[in-house]
Design a protein around this motif. Structure first.
Motif, mmCIF file in Angstrom:
data_model
loop_
_atom_site.group_PDB
_atom_site.id
_atom_site.type_symbol
_atom_site.label_atom_id
_atom_site.label_comp_id
_atom_site.label_asym_id
_atom_site.label_seq_id
_atom_site.Cartn_x
_atom_site.Cartn_y
_atom_site.Cartn_z
ATOM 1 N N ASP A 16 54.108 30.246 29.252
ATOM 2 C CA ASP A 16 52.683 30.041 29.462
ATOM 3 C C ASP A 16 52.386 29.372 30.797
ATOM 4 O O ASP A 16 51.240 29.179 31.147
ATOM 5 C CB ASP A 16 52.095 29.186 28.342
ATOM 6 C CG ASP A 16 52.062 29.947 27.028
ATOM 7 O OD1 ASP A 16 52.361 29.318 26.008
ATOM 8 O OD2 ASP A 16 51.757 31.136 27.046
ATOM 9 N N THR A 17 53.411 29.005 31.529
ATOM 10 C CA THR A 17 53.211 28.393 32.833
ATOM 11 C C THR A 17 54.123 29.044 33.837
ATOM 12 O O THR A 17 55.130 29.645 33.496
ATOM 13 C CB THR A 17 53.524 26.886 32.794
ATOM 14 O OG1 THR A 17 54.873 26.718 32.360
ATOM 15 C CG2 THR A 17 52.591 26.147 31.867
ATOM 16 N N SER A 18 53.741 28.948 35.102
ATOM 17 C CA SER A 18 54.592 29.469 36.163
ATOM 18 C C SER A 18 55.593 28.419 36.548
ATOM 19 O O SER A 18 55.586 27.299 36.051
ATOM 20 C CB SER A 18 53.747 29.859 37.378
ATOM 21 O OG SER A 18 53.331 28.691 38.057
ATOM 22 N N ARG A 19 56.487 28.750 37.474
ATOM 23 C CA ARG A 19 57.490 27.779 37.903
ATOM 24 C C ARG A 19 56.860 26.623 38.646
ATOM 25 O O ARG A 19 57.470 25.586 38.831
ATOM 26 C CB ARG A 19 58.532 28.459 38.797
ATOM 27 C CG ARG A 19 57.981 28.991 40.115
ATOM 28 C CD ARG A 19 59.089 29.591 40.958
ATOM 29 N NE ARG A 19 58.577 29.898 42.282
ATOM 30 C CZ ARG A 19 59.282 29.805 43.396
ATOM 31 N NH1 ARG A 19 60.511 29.385 43.351
ATOM 32 N NH2 ARG A 19 58.757 30.127 44.557
ATOM 33 N N THR A 20 55.619 26.784 39.118
ATOM 34 C CA THR A 20 54.929 25.692 39.792
ATOM 35 C C THR A 20 53.988 24.950 38.850
ATOM 36 O O THR A 20 53.224 24.101 39.271
ATOM 37 C CB THR A 20 54.121 26.226 40.984
ATOM 38 O OG1 THR A 20 53.228 27.252 40.538
ATOM 39 C CG2 THR A 20 55.045 26.796 42.050
ATOM 40 N N GLY A 21 54.023 25.291 37.550
ATOM 41 C CA GLY A 21 53.195 24.598 36.580
ATOM 42 C C GLY A 21 51.822 25.221 36.392
ATOM 43 O O GLY A 21 50.994 24.698 35.647
ATOM 44 N N ASP A 22 51.554 26.378 37.054
ATOM 45 C CA ASP A 22 50.262 27.033 36.885
ATOM 46 C C ASP A 22 50.189 27.702 35.521
ATOM 47 O O ASP A 22 51.203 28.060 34.933
ATOM 48 C CB ASP A 22 50.048 28.101 37.965
ATOM 49 C CG ASP A 22 50.013 27.505 39.354
ATOM 50 O OD1 ASP A 22 49.453 26.407 39.477
ATOM 51 O OD2 ASP A 22 50.549 28.104 40.281
ATOM 52 N N ILE A 23 48.964 27.874 35.041
ATOM 53 C CA ILE A 23 48.793 28.562 33.767
ATOM 54 C C ILE A 23 49.028 30.057 33.962
ATOM 55 O O ILE A 23 49.083 30.558 35.073
ATOM 56 C CB ILE A 23 47.383 28.333 33.183
ATOM 57 C CG1 ILE A 23 46.294 28.874 34.142
ATOM 58 C CG2 ILE A 23 47.150 26.882 32.892
ATOM 59 C CD1 ILE A 23 44.918 28.859 33.552
ATOM 60 N N LYS A 24 49.165 30.751 32.856
ATOM 61 C CA LYS A 24 49.400 32.184 32.913
ATOM 62 C C LYS A 24 48.321 32.860 33.746
ATOM 63 O O LYS A 24 47.135 32.654 33.556
ATOM 64 C CB LYS A 24 49.417 32.763 31.493
ATOM 65 C CG LYS A 24 49.846 34.221 31.446
ATOM 66 C CD LYS A 24 50.205 34.648 30.048
ATOM 67 C CE LYS A 24 49.036 34.502 29.085
ATOM 68 N NZ LYS A 24 49.355 35.072 27.764
ATOM 69 N N THR A 25 48.745 33.690 34.685
ATOM 70 C CA THR A 25 47.801 34.256 35.647
ATOM 71 C C THR A 25 47.023 35.430 35.065
ATOM 72 O O THR A 25 47.485 36.109 34.165
ATOM 73 C CB THR A 25 48.537 34.721 36.911
ATOM 74 O OG1 THR A 25 47.573 35.162 37.862
ATOM 75 C CG2 THR A 25 49.468 35.875 36.629
ATOM 76 N N ASN A 26 45.853 35.643 35.602
ATOM 77 C CA ASN A 26 45.056 36.820 35.281
ATOM 78 C C ASN A 26 44.768 37.618 36.550
ATOM 79 O O ASN A 26 43.731 38.246 36.687
ATOM 80 C CB ASN A 26 43.724 36.424 34.625
ATOM 81 C CG ASN A 26 43.937 35.955 33.195
ATOM 82 O OD1 ASN A 26 44.909 36.331 32.568
ATOM 83 N ND2 ASN A 26 43.050 35.119 32.713
ATOM 84 N N ASN A 27 45.695 37.581 37.488
ATOM 85 C CA ASN A 27 45.507 38.266 38.760
ATOM 86 C C ASN A 27 45.852 39.748 38.639
ATOM 87 O O ASN A 27 46.688 40.270 39.357
ATOM 88 C CB ASN A 27 46.382 37.625 39.845
ATOM 89 C CG ASN A 27 45.879 36.251 40.220
ATOM 90 O OD1 ASN A 27 44.785 35.887 39.863
ATOM 91 N ND2 ASN A 27 46.690 35.504 40.938
ATOM 92 N N PHE A 28 45.219 40.431 37.703
ATOM 93 C CA PHE A 28 45.444 41.850 37.538
ATOM 94 C C PHE A 28 44.307 42.611 38.212
ATOM 95 O O PHE A 28 43.139 42.274 38.062
ATOM 96 C CB PHE A 28 45.514 42.229 36.057
ATOM 97 C CG PHE A 28 46.577 41.487 35.308
ATOM 98 C CD1 PHE A 28 47.904 41.619 35.661
ATOM 99 C CD2 PHE A 28 46.254 40.651 34.262
ATOM 100 C CE1 PHE A 28 48.885 40.940 34.966
ATOM 101 C CE2 PHE A 28 47.226 39.968 33.562
ATOM 102 C CZ PHE A 28 48.544 40.114 33.915
ATOM 103 N N ASN A 29 44.696 43.637 38.942
ATOM 104 C CA ASN A 29 43.715 44.385 39.717
ATOM 105 C C ASN A 29 43.159 45.522 38.868
ATOM 106 O O ASN A 29 43.567 46.667 38.974
ATOM 107 C CB ASN A 29 44.387 44.930 40.984
ATOM 108 C CG ASN A 29 43.393 45.598 41.905
ATOM 109 O OD1 ASN A 29 42.185 45.495 41.736
ATOM 110 N ND2 ASN A 29 43.905 46.303 42.899
ATOM 111 N N LEU A 30 42.184 45.209 37.993
ATOM 112 C CA LEU A 30 41.614 46.220 37.109
ATOM 113 C C LEU A 30 40.114 46.419 37.338
ATOM 114 O O LEU A 30 39.419 46.971 36.487
ATOM 115 C CB LEU A 30 41.866 45.843 35.643
ATOM 116 C CG LEU A 30 43.323 45.950 35.178
ATOM 117 C CD1 LEU A 30 43.459 45.508 33.738
ATOM 118 C CD2 LEU A 30 43.858 47.362 35.359
#
Length: 499
Positions: A16-30
């Motif tokens: 649920d987090t990235s290696r930098t502690g960010d939350i799961k991303t929603n950077n999907f190009n839709l």
């Protein structure tokens, strides 16, 4: 207000987090784009057909961004002529020596005090030092264990008491901080549990204009550079005969025309990620990259796509491994990095290494380094296929779109409408296919059984996301086809060379 000083706890395989502690991303190009022209559709059909009609025509040199290599000193130490010239005893050798400089300073400070006054409480010495040097509690315990308190008698080991590195599995030694602090790409070098372990990244082989990777053609040079540090000694040829691999990161670099194009390709590929999100969680990787982590912990891998340029650091205020790497590759290397799309599969366990590289064990828990280096599986291309980067699947959907454009009377609006609505539901449910399907079953329960069954049958198919992409995201389809083409060229398929 949350405690800003409290570090987030990130599990080994964070979901649920990235290696930098960010939350799961929603950077999907839709976001909807322009519906493709007939000429674009025909071009995509032609390219997909070309990609389908390919075969692997030559052996592949697989590149690695990281190799963790071990040699059993109990069995092979004498055979490879291993000698330890400069490693130091530590409690946790597996941990890279990032704290050793501070620890050595504290030890020296402690010894100076001991010479002046032998009666003291060791723990009193570390209260201020721990805060200054930011050393963790287990490091303090390590320090107190290594301090020798003299009561007027010698307490040093004699030569006869020196442990035998070829028989004693309890020996724990590691490269000193001063020996590694200026080296880029050598994560760690240590002895533990009867093994000498080399943890090396591709940056260790970086040079002017060369971004660096590890492969069968340069592995000898990598070990030669380690020998030239004059910390340990060994016979390289014999080491390669008996070395085994504990983990590895397989990588491919795709060279594009500009930094902007690299970012566009990441955006374009990201359109496909929700297609596999029922088995993977997507997290951020660095500033613009993305990382796909399996939901199942039984699959110890992660797949990342990012701009190689994000690893550069031009700071002049302080020297770090990033700034030294930026300096090593030079101007040509920096320009190349900014235009490079990196695709990387991290394999954390032997089971994953054997499965994805198609290599066999030669004994219990033993995968030979030579077998890993000589593997010829198109690993990254296979990973792209998991996210519907498959030319046959793409051709099927582009042909469907061609029929809807050239023969409107055959077009079923329900397929387009369902694809649009399904994407809306997917976005509303955090791009998770499982959650989206549950949403459909619960929120539309008042529909007739026939309608609900029909909608669920269509909406539950990945085909609907692809319908949306070929209809509203043609640039993403073109980008994915081009990535497949470049990967086929990299793996020596019978298509044209990578531009």
């Amino acid at each position: 207000m949350a405690n800003k000083n409290k570090e987030p706890i990130i599990p080994e395989f964070a979901t649920d987090t990235s290696r930098t502690g960010d939350i799961k991303t929603n950077n999907f190009n839709l976001n909807k784009g322009k519906i493709p022209s007939l000429s674009t559709i025909k071009s995509q059909i032609k390219q997909a057909e070309t990609l389908i009609n390919t075969t692997n025509s030559a052996p592949v040199i697989v590149e690695f961004d990281r190799l963790k290599i071990g040699i059993n000193l109990i069995e092979h130490g004498g055979y490879i002529g291993f000698e330890d010239w400069g490693l130091e005893d530590v409690t946790n050798p597996e941990r890279p020596p990032s704290f050793l400089e501070s620890i050595n300073n504290i030890q020296e400070h402690t010894r100076n005090i001991i010479e002046d006054d032998n009666e003291y409480d060791v723990s009193d010495l570390f209260d201020d030092e721990v805060e200054d040097f930011n050393i963790e509690p287990d490091e303090v315990e390590k320090l107190t264990d290594t301090v020798e308190i003299s009561n007027g008698t010698e307490n040093s080991n004699t030569e006869n008491d020196e442990p035998d590195i070829f028989t004693d599995r309890s020996i724990k030694r590691r490269i000193r901080f001063d020996d590694i602090k200026d080296i880029v790409g050598l994560n760690n070098l240590y002895i533990s549990k009867g093994y000498v372990v080399f943890d090396i990244t591709g940056k260790f082989m970086a040079d002017n204009g060369v971004l660096g990777s590890l492969h069968r053609n340069n592995i000898r040079n990598a070990f030669l550079e380690i020998k030239e540090l004059n910390i340990i000694s060994f016979d390289i040829d014999r080491l390669l005969e008996v070395a085994q691999v504990f983990l590895c990161d397989v990588c491919v670099d795709i060279s594009l025309d500009s930094k902007a194009q690299v970012l566009r390709y990441i955006d374009g590929i990201s359109s496909f990620f929700p297609l596999a999100s029922n088995r993977f969680r997507i997290t951020k990787y660095g500033r613009h990259g993305l990382q796909m982590i399996p939901k199942s912990r039984s699959l110890p891998i992660s797949f990342i796509i990012y701009s190689k340029g994000q690893e550069l650091n031009y700071s002049i205020r302080r020297s770090t491994r990033a700034t030294r790497y930026t300096d090593i590759i030079g101007r040509d290397g920096r320009e190349r990095a900014e235009k490079t799309l990196r695709l990387e599969l991290k394999l954390y366990r032997l089971s994953a290494i054997k499965n994805f590289l198609n290599v066999q064990s030669v004994g219990f828990g033993i995968v030979r380094l030579t077998d890993v280096l000589n593997a010829n599986e198109p690993v990254i291309l296979q990973q792209i296929e998991l996210f519907c980067g498959n030319p046959k699947l793409l051709l099927d959907r582009v042909l469907w779109l061609h029929d809807t454009v050239t023969a409107p009377q055959r077009m079923t609006l329900s397929e387009i409408f369902i694809a649009e609505r399904f994407i809306e539901i997917l976005i509303e449910n955090n791009y998770d296919l499982d959650i989206a399907r549950a949403h459909i079953r619960t929120e539309y329960a008042n529909a007739s059984d026939t309608e609900l069954e029909y909608f669920n049958r269509l909406a539950n198919l990945k085909k609907n996301v692809l319908n949306f992409l070929v209809y509203f995201k043609p640039k993403s389809i073109t980008i994915m086809l081009d990535v497949i083409r470049r990967l086929q060229a990299y793996y020596n398929f019978s298509t044209g060379a990578v531009e």
